[in-house]
Each structure stands twice: as structure tokens, then as C-alpha cells.
Design a protein around this motif. Structure first.
Motif, PDB file in Angstrom:
ATOM      1  N   SER A  14      50.134  34.046  31.446  1.00 17.88           N
ATOM      2  CA  SER A  14      49.332  34.972  32.256  1.00 17.88           C
ATOM      3  C   SER A  14      50.096  36.268  32.507  1.00 17.88           C
ATOM      4  O   SER A  14      51.268  36.388  32.177  1.00 17.88           O
ATOM      5  CB  SER A  14      48.971  34.324  33.595  1.00 17.88           C
ATOM      6  N   ASP A  15      49.405  37.204  33.125  1.00 22.87           N
ATOM      7  CA  ASP A  15      50.043  38.459  33.531  1.00 22.87           C
ATOM      8  C   ASP A  15      50.279  38.494  35.044  1.00 22.87           C
ATOM      9  O   ASP A  15      50.521  39.548  35.614  1.00 22.87           O
ATOM     10  CB  ASP A  15      49.216  39.658  33.075  1.00 22.87           C
ATOM     11  N   LEU A  16      50.248  37.325  35.674  1.00 23.45           N
ATOM     12  CA  LEU A  16      50.418  37.245  37.126  1.00 23.45           C
ATOM     13  C   LEU A  16      51.767  37.791  37.580  1.00 23.45           C
ATOM     14  O   LEU A  16      51.827  38.585  38.512  1.00 23.45           O
ATOM     15  CB  LEU A  16      50.244  35.804  37.601  1.00 23.45           C
ATOM     16  N   LEU A  17      52.840  37.380  36.934  1.00 15.75           N
ATOM     17  CA  LEU A  17      54.172  37.854  37.345  1.00 15.75           C
ATOM     18  C   LEU A  17      54.300  39.363  37.198  1.00 15.75           C
ATOM     19  O   LEU A  17      54.891  40.027  38.051  1.00 15.75           O
ATOM     20  CB  LEU A  17      55.260  37.140  36.535  1.00 15.75           C
ATOM     21  N   GLU A  18      53.736  39.895  36.133  1.00 16.32           N
ATOM     22  CA  GLU A  18      53.750  41.351  35.920  1.00 16.32           C
ATOM     23  C   GLU A  18      53.085  42.067  37.087  1.00 16.32           C
ATOM     24  O   GLU A  18      53.601  43.066  37.602  1.00 16.32           O
ATOM     25  CB  GLU A  18      53.020  41.672  34.610  1.00 16.32           C
ATOM     26  N   HIS A  19      51.964  41.551  37.531  1.00 13.79           N
ATOM     27  CA  HIS A  19      51.238  42.180  38.635  1.00 13.79           C
ATOM     28  C   HIS A  19      51.926  41.953  39.977  1.00 13.79           C
ATOM     29  O   HIS A  19      51.845  42.811  40.860  1.00 13.79           O
ATOM     30  CB  HIS A  19      49.787  41.724  38.656  1.00 13.79           C
ATOM     31  N   MET A  20      52.604  40.837  40.120  1.00 13.44           N
ATOM     32  CA  MET A  20      53.375  40.612  41.351  1.00 13.44           C
ATOM     33  C   MET A  20      54.514  41.618  41.443  1.00 13.44           C
ATOM     34  O   MET A  20      54.792  42.151  42.519  1.00 13.44           O
ATOM     35  CB  MET A  20      53.909  39.182  41.386  1.00 13.44           C
ATOM     36  N   LEU A  21      55.148  41.906  40.332  1.00 15.07           N
ATOM     37  CA  LEU A  21      56.209  42.914  40.316  1.00 15.07           C
ATOM     38  C   LEU A  21      55.643  44.294  40.627  1.00 15.07           C
ATOM     39  O   LEU A  21      56.270  45.082  41.327  1.00 15.07           O
ATOM     40  CB  LEU A  21      56.917  42.920  38.955  1.00 15.07           C
ATOM     41  N   ARG A  22      54.459  44.569  40.099  1.00 13.69           N
ATOM     42  CA  ARG A  22      53.802  45.855  40.389  1.00 13.69           C
ATOM     43  C   ARG A  22      53.538  46.025  41.873  1.00 13.69           C
ATOM     44  O   ARG A  22      53.718  47.113  42.432  1.00 13.69           O
ATOM     45  CB  ARG A  22      52.489  45.961  39.625  1.00 13.69           C
ATOM     46  N   VAL A  23      53.102  44.963  42.533  1.00 12.18           N
ATOM     47  CA  VAL A  23      52.853  45.011  43.974  1.00 12.18           C
ATOM     48  C   VAL A  23      54.161  45.323  44.709  1.00 12.18           C
ATOM     49  O   VAL A  23      54.180  46.113  45.653  1.00 12.18           O
ATOM     50  CB  VAL A  23      52.260  43.670  44.479  1.00 12.18           C
ATOM     51  N   GLU A  24      55.229  44.706  44.251  1.00 11.85           N
ATOM     52  CA  GLU A  24      56.538  44.923  44.863  1.00 11.85           C
ATOM     53  C   GLU A  24      56.993  46.377  44.733  1.00 11.85           C
ATOM     54  O   GLU A  24      57.565  46.953  45.657  1.00 11.85           O
ATOM     55  CB  GLU A  24      57.564  43.991  44.200  1.00 11.85           C
ATOM     56  N   GLU A  25      56.698  46.994  43.590  1.00 11.92           N
ATOM     57  CA  GLU A  25      57.187  48.341  43.296  1.00 11.92           C
ATOM     58  C   GLU A  25      56.253  49.454  43.780  1.00 11.92           C
ATOM     59  O   GLU A  25      56.697  50.568  44.042  1.00 11.92           O
ATOM     60  CB  GLU A  25      57.398  48.497  41.787  1.00 11.92           C
ATOM     61  N   GLU A  27      54.079  51.865  45.947  1.00 13.85           N
ATOM     62  CA  GLU A  27      54.095  52.347  47.335  1.00 13.85           C
ATOM     63  C   GLU A  27      52.767  52.093  48.035  1.00 13.85           C
ATOM     64  O   GLU A  27      52.724  51.746  49.208  1.00 13.85           O
ATOM     65  CB  GLU A  27      54.434  53.841  47.366  1.00 13.85           C
ATOM     66  N   ASP A  28      51.666  52.285  47.305  1.00 12.35           N
ATOM     67  CA  ASP A  28      50.329  52.081  47.877  1.00 12.35           C
ATOM     68  C   ASP A  28      49.751  50.790  47.303  1.00 12.35           C
ATOM     69  O   ASP A  28      49.244  50.764  46.191  1.00 12.35           O
ATOM     70  CB  ASP A  28      49.422  53.270  47.548  1.00 12.35           C
ATOM     71  N   ILE A  29      49.826  49.723  48.071  1.00 15.55           N
ATOM     72  CA  ILE A  29      49.386  48.399  47.609  1.00 15.55           C
ATOM     73  C   ILE A  29      47.913  48.391  47.203  1.00 15.55           C
ATOM     74  O   ILE A  29      47.487  47.578  46.393  1.00 15.55           O
ATOM     75  CB  ILE A  29      49.682  47.332  48.681  1.00 15.55           C
ATOM     76  N   ASN A  30      47.123  49.315  47.729  1.00 11.74           N
ATOM     77  CA  ASN A  30      45.695  49.382  47.389  1.00 11.74           C
ATOM     78  C   ASN A  30      45.448  49.809  45.948  1.00 11.74           C
ATOM     79  O   ASN A  30      44.326  49.706  45.459  1.00 11.74           O
ATOM     80  CB  ASN A  30      44.974  50.331  48.341  1.00 11.74           C
ATOM     81  N   ARG A  31      46.471  50.254  45.264  1.00  8.79           N
ATOM     82  CA  ARG A  31      46.316  50.686  43.870  1.00  8.79           C
ATOM     83  C   ARG A  31      46.457  49.530  42.884  1.00  8.79           C
ATOM     84  O   ARG A  31      46.131  49.668  41.716  1.00  8.79           O
ATOM     85  CB  ARG A  31      47.332  51.782  43.556  1.00  8.79           C
ATOM     86  N   VAL A  32      46.938  48.388  43.341  1.00 12.64           N
ATOM     87  CA  VAL A  32      47.086  47.206  42.482  1.00 12.64           C
ATOM     88  C   VAL A  32      45.927  46.277  42.794  1.00 12.64           C
ATOM     89  O   VAL A  32      45.879  45.667  43.854  1.00 12.64           O
ATOM     90  CB  VAL A  32      48.434  46.499  42.728  1.00 12.64           C
ATOM     91  N   LEU A  33      44.993  46.168  41.850  1.00 10.03           N
ATOM     92  CA  LEU A  33      43.752  45.447  42.129  1.00 10.03           C
ATOM     93  C   LEU A  33      43.534  44.196  41.282  1.00 10.03           C
ATOM     94  O   LEU A  33      42.564  43.479  41.488  1.00 10.03           O
ATOM     95  CB  LEU A  33      42.553  46.386  41.931  1.00 10.03           C
ATOM     96  N   LYS A  34      44.407  43.926  40.313  1.00 12.63           N
ATOM     97  CA  LYS A  34      44.171  42.813  39.401  1.00 12.63           C
ATOM     98  C   LYS A  34      44.034  41.474  40.134  1.00 12.63           C
ATOM     99  O   LYS A  34      43.074  40.762  39.954  1.00 12.63           O
ATOM    100  CB  LYS A  34      45.302  42.759  38.362  1.00 12.63           C
ATOM    101  N   TYR A  35      44.993  41.130  40.964  1.00  9.02           N
ATOM    102  CA  TYR A  35      44.949  39.877  41.708  1.00  9.02           C
ATOM    103  C   TYR A  35      44.989  40.076  43.215  1.00  9.02           C
ATOM    104  O   TYR A  35      44.680  39.164  43.964  1.00  9.02           O
ATOM    105  CB  TYR A  35      46.139  38.977  41.325  1.00  9.02           C
ATOM    106  N   PHE A  36      45.416  41.232  43.633  1.00  9.71           N
ATOM    107  CA  PHE A  36      45.650  41.493  45.050  1.00  9.71           C
ATOM    108  C   PHE A  36      44.795  42.663  45.523  1.00  9.71           C
ATOM    109  O   PHE A  36      44.622  43.622  44.802  1.00  9.71           O
ATOM    110  CB  PHE A  36      47.123  41.852  45.289  1.00  9.71           C
ATOM    111  N   SER A  37      44.308  42.545  46.712  1.00  9.54           N
ATOM    112  CA  SER A  37      43.586  43.659  47.297  1.00  9.54           C
ATOM    113  C   SER A  37      43.727  43.581  48.806  1.00  9.54           C
ATOM    114  O   SER A  37      43.123  42.726  49.460  1.00  9.54           O
ATOM    115  CB  SER A  37      42.112  43.639  46.916  1.00  9.54           C
ATOM    116  N   TYR A  38      44.527  44.460  49.342  1.00  6.56           N
ATOM    117  CA  TYR A  38      44.689  44.493  50.793  1.00  6.56           C
ATOM    118  C   TYR A  38      43.346  44.774  51.466  1.00  6.56           C
ATOM    119  O   TYR A  38      43.019  44.192  52.488  1.00  6.56           O
ATOM    120  CB  TYR A  38      45.730  45.530  51.212  1.00  6.56           C
TER     121      TYR A  38
END
Length: 136
Positions: A14-25, A27-38
Motif C-alpha cells: 500500500s501507499d499508507l506509509l508514504e501518506h503517513m510520512l506526508r502528514v508528518e512533514e 505544515e497544513d494537515i488539511n492538504r493531505v487527503l488520501k487517508y487523513f482529513s482533519y
């Protein structure tokens, strides 16, 4: 069929780990929408808080009946609290915790998803025979 578990092989494919790293890096968590959405988390949490009128972090049948401007029938709420769609994680009998509410609301909002179809089928299948008939 989702069993609530992810194998190491599935994780690696999967690409889950890639997206988890993206969330970590990011600044605006709202820009990462694949698995996470504040934003989605916040909306769900606010709906839970609104229904939880005594703010004890649990919802009972009467609270859930208020969901969606009283859109749910007494019968379907009874089936939800009978834990027909999914066993509750709540440690209080007759009460739905936040995790239980998340499963409910995601099944309500995304009815075409296979997990949601399974949830609602089990709620409607009152005979527990894997078939929905006219009297159910």
C-alpha cells in the motif's frame, strides 16, 4: 473482506506509509487527503458532541434518534444498539462510544462502501438468515 487487520505484506504493497510520512512533514494537515482529513474528523466529532447532550462521551438510543433531524427510525436505532451491524467497543451497556459512532456515521455517509453495505445489511436482516425479506 476487511477483517480489521493489516498484514505486513499488505502494508508494504500500500501507499499508507508514504501518506503517513506526508502528514508528518506537511505544515497544513488539511492538504493531505488520501487517508487523513482533519476536517472530516472535526465534522464527525462535532456531530458526536452535539448528540451527546450530557457530554459523558457516550451516546444512548435517545441521543441517536436525534441524528440527522430525527432521520432514523426507532426500529433501526434498536438494531444498531442491539449491535447487529457491528459489536460496540463501548464499555458501558446500552451506550455507544465515539469509536462506535465513527463506524455508524461512516456507514451512514458512505452507504455504497462494502463495509457500510455489510453494516446496514446486518441491521436490516432481523431474521439473521442472510436474506432480507419484505417483513424486515
Amino acid at each position: 473482506h476487511w477483517n480489521g487487520k493489516l498484514t505486513l505484506r499488505e502494508l508494504k504493497r500500500s501507499d499508507l506509509l508514504e501518506h503517513m510520512l506526508r502528514v508528518e512533514e506537511e505544515e497544513d494537515i488539511n492538504r493531505v487527503l488520501k487517508y487523513f482529513s482533519y476536517e472530516h474528523f472535526y465534522v464527525i466529532y462535532c456531530k458526536f458532541w452535539e448528540l451527546d447532550t450530557d457530554h459523558d462521551f457516550y451516546i444512548d438510543r435517545e441521543d441517536l434518534l436525534c441524528y440527522g433531524n430525527h432521520a432514523l427510525t426507532y426500529r433501526i436505532v434498536a438494531r444498531i444498539f442491539d449491535q447487529a451491524g457491528r459489536p460496540f467497543k463501548s464499555d458501558k451497556p446500552g451506550k455507544m462510544c465515539y469509536e462506535d459512532f465513527v463506524w455508524f456515521i461512516l456507514s451512514e455517509e458512505y452507504k455504497k462502501h462494502p463495509l457500510a453495505l455489510d453494516y446496514w445489511f446486518k441491521c436490516v436482516d432481523t431474521h439473521h438468515d442472510g436474506v432480507i425479506t419484505a417483513d424486515e
